[in-house]
Design an enzyme around this catalytic site. Structure first.
Site: not given
Ligand code: ADP
Ligand code: MG
Length: 622
Positions: A8, A71, A169, A191
């Site tokens: 991913d 990205k 995705e 998402d």
């Molecule tokens: P992306 O798909 O954009 O790469 P992610 O799916 O990894 O990102 O999401 C990252 C976001 O998720 C960040 O803003 C992070 O603060 C938030 N995040 C991760 N864990 C938690 C949680 N337990 N509660 C709230 N927000 C969370």
């Molecule tokens: Mg993502």
């Protein structure tokens, strides 16, 4: 069997996963310190390149040389992204073609930056397995266009990874939950990541996913959650400590180190509040330490407007797919921000059913990519046997030529769709002959099935639009459907193309196609010029019936002579002669064609339509 991992490549975080052979379950590969997520951040320093957590730590100190959210720039030109640049503290260079970044005293392209993230994940996997890893399935948002997908593949190539498949995705997330095993259903994938929100509506049928609609907000995610919390904290600091802290810093992301501290503290508190009702935030500020207790209810009040903003795009995607919430069978949560309980409640309210959330939402896309990788590597042999078609599948078209819809070696399940038309005026029946093999002519291939499409309204040749669909399900069953678009008349048949087919047969058929390649192509070309001649003759005769009386005697004679000459040539097998006589007839009827055009009879003499025509007929539309 060569190993394929699933990756991913996220806007905020990236990760790599694989399917554990013993358990058959997908698992994330952690780094040496046990960290599973790799922040998609690359820092360019005089001493070298930093990736992930290390780059994230230098973000505050070296904002201009630390690249994040790259990205958003993948496969894009300056015009596409110039409105977004205010979000980036690093320099993006204007110019033609793909954008370039000026960081750390050099120029790099977005795929080069992503390649650094991918190489880190590749190495992580290699350390884990103790052997080289060269192949990966990489995911992209469903709305990515061709150049964005290509840029993602380029990034893989630069990193030394062969990207064997790009997967959407939302499809990956559905695979992680095993939803490909649903016979049939409609899935909403919600998402909410770090900086983007995507809603996708998918239809799954017999293991094949189809994207019905996508929507979202490219600037809405967990970063915004952090931002509202930071603003609230700043106000609180000012109110209680009368400190002047620059709010603009927060907005502009050009924050100094204090601001970065605050951002990290806010994010950490937000994350704790996803599981705890109450937490305390401690922040060493210049000269004093700031303590603040904050409750779930307080943060929910702050987040409510942001969460509400995701619901509009959800409704729009449903509307675009022609569906209502009750049509949705499964809801899947993706992205770290869907861990926020308020988000879950709102999603559940909107769709009226509990979403899938058993898997970690920030890992589920990588887990699904791993499932896809395993399927491709041939390691998953249960229901979803993703195999390849051993021989090409197609239909017989006019003159006995084969028109291939699914080429050999295509991964199944798969589907293909193509438009055909009739070759004879007033034709109401079309013969469908489904064949298998690599030869140019139907008679040299394996005949799989025949059926008829009846009840087409009588129309001039070339007018009916007949949509032919080939669908091979996960069990290798081929369903062929022919559908005339105006009347909606349809007919279909099901066959198992591999039934009674041995490996030796396949080998022989492929070998023969090489052995006879030259002769086959000759035969095909001859049939094609004959088909073209027939089409022109049909059209000329029709035009003659309709408007011949309006022509002068001399012109009529010239046309009749050209028709006779073409008929003679067509009876022989001199390709060039047929082609020349055809073009002479076209030439002789130019005036006739003009007249008909003027008489608003356009379309009746469309000699340009003279392309491939189907058996007793139908022809592929250009
Ligand atoms: P992306 O798909 O954009 O790469 P992610 O799916 O990894 O990102 O999401 C990252 C976001 O998720 C960040 O803003 C992070 O603060 C938030 N995040 C991760 N864990 C938690 C949680 N337990 N509660 C709230 N927000 C969370
Ligand atoms: Mg993502």
């Amino acid at each position: 069997m060569s190993r394929i991992v699933g990756i991913d490549l996220g806007t905020t975080n990236s990760l790599v996963a694989y399917v554990d052979e013993r358990t058959g379950l997908p698992v994330v590969i952690p780094d040496r310190d046990g960290r599973r997520l790799l922040p998609s951040i690359v820092g360019f320093t005089p001493d070298g390149v930093l990736v992930g957590e290390a780059a994230r730590r230098q973000l505050a100190r070296r904002p201009a040389d630390t690249v994040y959210s790259v990205k958003r720039l993948m496969g894009r030109g300056w015009e596409d992204v110039k409105d977004e640049l205010r979000y980036f503290p690093f320099r993006v260079l204007p110019g033609e073609g793909v954008v370039r970044l000026a960081v750390g005293g050099r120029e790099v392209t977005p795929p080069e930056v992503s390649a650094i993230v991918l190489r880190t994940l590749k190495e992580r996997a290699e350390t884990h397995f103790g052997e080289p890893v060269e192949k990966a399935v990489v995911t992209v948002p469903a709305y990515f266009n061709d150049s964005q997908r290509q840029a993602t593949k380029d990034a893989g190539r630069i990193a030394g990874l062969d990207v064997v498949r790009i997967v959407n995705e939302p499809t990956a997330a559905s695979l992680a939950y095993g939803l490909h095993r649903l016979g049939q259903g409609v899935i909403a994938v919600y998402d909410l990541g770090g900086g983007t929100f995507d809603i996708s509506i998918l239809r799954v049928k017999d293991g094949i996913f189809e994207v019905l609609a996508t929507n979202g907000d490219t600037h809405l995610g967990g970063d915004d959650f952090d931002r509202v919390l930071m603003l609230w904290l700043l106000e609180d600091v000012q109110a209680r400590h009368h400190r002047e802290l620059d709010r603009d810093c927060v907005e502009l992301a050009r924050d100094g180190e204090a601001m970065q501290e605050l951002r990290l503290a806010a994010e950490a508190a937000k994350i704790r509040l996803s599981t705890e009702e109450r937490t305390t935030l401690t922040l060493p500020l210049a000269g004093f330490t700031y303590h603040r207790a904050i409750t779930r209810a307080e943060i929910e009040r702050l987040l409510e407007p942001l969460v509400s903003r995701t619901l509009g795009p959800c409704r729009q995607a449903l509307a675009d797919a022609g569906l209502t919430p009750s049509d949705i069978d499964q809801v899947v949560l993706v992205g770290g921000s869907t861990r926020v309980p308020l988000v879950r409640r709102r999603v559940q309210e909107l769709f009226g059913k509990a979403p899938h959330s058993q898997l970690n939402p920030d890992e589920v896309v990588a887990l699904g990519a791993a499932v896809q990788a395993q399927i491709l590597a041939g390691g998953i042999k249960d229901m979803l046997l993703l195999d390849v078609t051993p021989l090409s599948l197609g239909i017989e078209t006019l003159g006995g030529i084969v028109s291939i819809l699914i080429p050999r070696n295509t991964t199944i399940p798969t589907s293909a769709r193509e438009m055909f038309t009739t070759s004879v005026d007033g034709q109401t029946v079309v013969d469908m002959h489904v064949v298998q093999g690599e030869r140019e002519l139907a008679r040299d291939n394996r005949s799989l099935a025949r059926f008829e499409l009846r009840g087409i309204d009588p129309m001039p040749a070339g007018m009916p639009k007949i949509e032919v669909t080939f669908l091979i399900d996960a069990n290798g069953i081929l369903q062929v459907q022919a559908r005339e678009q105006r009347t909606g008349k349809a007919a279909s048949i099901e066959v198992k193309p591999t039934y009674g087919l041995s490996d030796a047969d396949v080998e022989r058929m492929v070998e023969e196609s090489f052995a006879y390649a030259e002769a086959d192509v000759e035969a095909r070309l001859l049939i094609e010029v004959r088909n073209e001649a027939d089409t022109v003759l049909t059209h000329v005769e029709r035009a003659f019936r309709q408007a011949g009386a309006l022509l002068g005697a001399e012109e009529r004679k010239a046309i009749e002579a050209a028709v006779a000459a073409l008929r003679r040539a067509r009876a022989g097998d001199d390709r060039d002669a047929i082609r020349e006589r055809t073009s002479e007839l076209n030439h002789a009827t130019e005036h006739l064609a003009e007249m008909m055009m003027e008489a608003a009879l356009k379309g009746a003499l469309d000699t340009k339509r003279a392309d491939e025509i189907m058996g007793r007929g139908s022809s592929r539309e250009q």
